[in-house]
Design an enzyme around this catalytic site. Structure first.
Site, PDB file in Angstrom:
ATOM      1  N   ALA A 141       0.842  -1.193   0.000  1.00  0.00           N
ATOM      2  CA  ALA A 141       0.000   0.000   0.000  1.00  0.00           C
ATOM      3  C   ALA A 141       0.876   1.242   0.000  1.00  0.00           C
ATOM      4  CB  ALA A 141      -0.923   0.008   1.221  1.00  0.00           C
ATOM      5  N   LYS A 183      -6.051   3.604  -4.598  1.00  0.00           N
ATOM      6  CA  LYS A 183      -6.265   3.732  -3.154  1.00  0.00           C
ATOM      7  C   LYS A 183      -6.623   5.174  -2.825  1.00  0.00           C
ATOM      8  CE  LYS A 183      -3.766   3.510   1.259  1.00  0.00           C
ATOM      9  NZ  LYS A 183      -2.488   3.222   1.923  1.00  0.00           N
ATOM     10  N   THR A 206       3.662   4.322   4.955  1.00  0.00           N
ATOM     11  CA  THR A 206       4.685   5.353   4.755  1.00  0.00           C
ATOM     12  C   THR A 206       6.039   4.805   4.312  1.00  0.00           C
ATOM     13  OG1 THR A 206       5.121   5.256   7.142  1.00  0.00           O
ATOM     14  CG2 THR A 206       3.675   7.009   6.354  1.00  0.00           C
TER      15      THR A 206
END
Length: 497
Positions: free
Chosen positions: A51, A79, A339
């Site tokens: 992600a 996303k 992140t």
């Protein structure tokens, strides 16, 4: 300052970090540099970071990477944010979206007008005023004109590394197969001279990029740069990951589902779903974590559960002498807000901005490290926020998180928002005001007051203001296609599993 020109770049390690560095340097400075990347097919990568956040869109634009080709090659989907389930309390959910919410006044953010509207029964949910959040809830997506939709990607990390390898080799990067057995340093300066491979070959360089993951062969094992442990704030130290077959349409958001001693991720790709559990080994054994994860996945399991151990924290310095650590070698903050790939990209951009072409300068190193520490601490605080501000008292893990002492910098942000509704962003911080607002509201912090500028609007004017924003959001989302249909039309993968 070293007077030698920096021309020979050696990237130690491949994976996402290594090949992102190779792509960034070769596409930008490739004609002036000799870039070699050393990796071994026998050494696996962590490779579960599937992600991303919107900064990867920017990174790709800087490198002129074709988005459709990239998404097709990586089984990518879009996303729009992250859904947090059971974090505030069991059965309570919210979404941290990538969009902006409402319209700000120059003196005060939109949340102040919304807070007054809630007091007067004139406003809906905070998310009603954000296109990305509403689109995520309705499983819709499309590219909008003038950057009207902020988005990121779900990708297969292994395929991403392969895609970037092909891209980088097109700009002259040389890949060298081999395991690193020794790192050689200069006797006088301590700078790295070369890396020796199991074949006996020695790869010399002027600047070395450590992308060897948690092993940190250069920055840690050779240069002995200390590691600052953040386990007292981020208690999770383990993860277990599996892949499953898709059983439904891919939703345009990551699911983060809080469990008894950590949280579960669910990341939809085009042909499969990435699943995992991040947990604290003090409260949950590896075997218990595996069983919990397997009991809460959908679809046929395609891989054996794989356990990954980590220590949250950072190197005190990520650039030491002529070595720059990128990715897991530089530190690790768990993937709750996706992140990891962002931090790789930021390191690359920072290195390009401060590239030591005429010689390595201590002042560049100092500034590089200062910026890196500030960014990591900001992200750390944002992650700690999710764990600490919770109403959960149902397990020892959540009681420990709720009652732990947190960094003073985070406590200030929480107190400021709770007392005044205000959020201030420092220069170059990743998470903007709206991200903090969405998570703090989602975790249950309701400000005690709003800015008095909102009182300049009477009820009728405030109602019209809020209704106009909501109507625009609703009409925009109504016209969007379903996410699954858009992906199949825009970037259907050329390979299948």
């Amino acid at each position: 300052m070293t007077s030698n020109r920096v021309q020979k770049i050696v990237i130690a390690g491949g994976g996402t970090a290594g090949w992102m560095v190779a792509a960034g340097l070769s596409r930008t400075l490739g004609k002036a540099l000799d870039i070699k990347l050393v990796e071994s097919d026998e050494i696996g990568t962590v490779g579960v970071g599937e992600a991303t956040i919107p900064t990867l869109v920017t990174f790709h634009r800087l490198l002129d990477i074709n988005e459709q080709e990239f998404m097709a090659a990586t089984q990518g989907t879009f996303k729009l944010g992250i859904g947090f389930e059971n974090w505030r309390n069991v059965g309570q959910h919210y979404i941290h979206s990538f969009g902006t919410t409402g319209k700000d006044h120059w003196t005060a953010g939109f949340q102040h007008f919304w807070l007054k509207g809630r007091q007067r029964n004139l406003a809906g949910d905070y998310g009603d005023y954000c296109v990305e959040l509403k689109a995520a809830l309705e499983n819709k997506f499309a590219h909008l004109p003038r950057g009207g939709m902020n988005y990121a990607f779900h990708i297969d990390a292994g395929l991403y590394a392969k895609f970037l390898r092909k891209f980088s080799e097109g700009y002259g990067v040389q890949r060298i197969e081999g395991k690193i057995t020794n790192v050689l340093t200069h006797d006088d300066s301590g700078f790295i001279k070369a890396i020796r491979l199991d074949s006996g070959a020695e790869i010399e360089g002027d600047l070395f990029i450590d992308c060897t993951g948690f092993r940190a062969l250069l920055i840690g094992q050779t240069l002995h740069e200390p590691y600052e442990d953040w386990s007292h704030w981020l208690p999770c130290d383990s993860a277990v990951a599996v892949q499953t077959e898709s059983v439904g349409e891919a939703v345009p958001y990551t699911r983060s589902i809080a469990r008894e001693a950590g949280w579960q991720w669910r990341i939809p790709l085009q042909s499969r779903v990435g699943n995992g559990m991040v947990y604290c080994s003090r409260y949950l054994s590896d075997e218990q974590a595996k069983q919990s994860l397997l009991a809460n996945v959908e679809g046929k399991v395609r891989t054996e559960p794989r356990v990954i151990k980590f220590k949250p924290g950072q190197r005190r310095q990520t650039w030491v002498k002529n070595c720059v650590a990128v990715g897991l070698a530089s530190g690790f903050i768990e993937p709750l807000e996706s992140t990891s790939i962002h931090l790789i990209g930021r390191s690359i951009i920072r290195l390009l901005q401060m590239f030591p072409g005429t010689g390595i300068n201590p002042t560049d190193i100092e500034e590089f490290n200062r910026q890196t520490v500030a960014e990591l601490e900001h992200i750390r605080d944002f992650i700690v926020l999710h764990y600490h501000v919770t109403d959960r008292q149902d397990t020892p893990f959540w009681n420990a998180c709720r009652t732990m002492k947190i960094p003073a910098s985070l406590q200030h942000r929480i107190d400021l928002f709770r007392e005044t509704g205000r959020v201030f962003r420092f220069q170059n911080e990743l998470f903007a005001e709206n991200s903090w607002i969405q998570v703090m509201l989602g975790q249950g912090i309701v400000p005690k007051q709003y800015h008095q500028v909102a009182d300049l609007m009477g009820d009728a004017e405030l109602s019209r203001f809020l209704d106009q924003i909501k109507s625009h959001v609703d009409s925009t989302v109504l016209q969007l296609p379903k996410h699954q249909a858009y992906v199949e039309q825009y970037c259907k993968a050329s390979v299948s599993y």
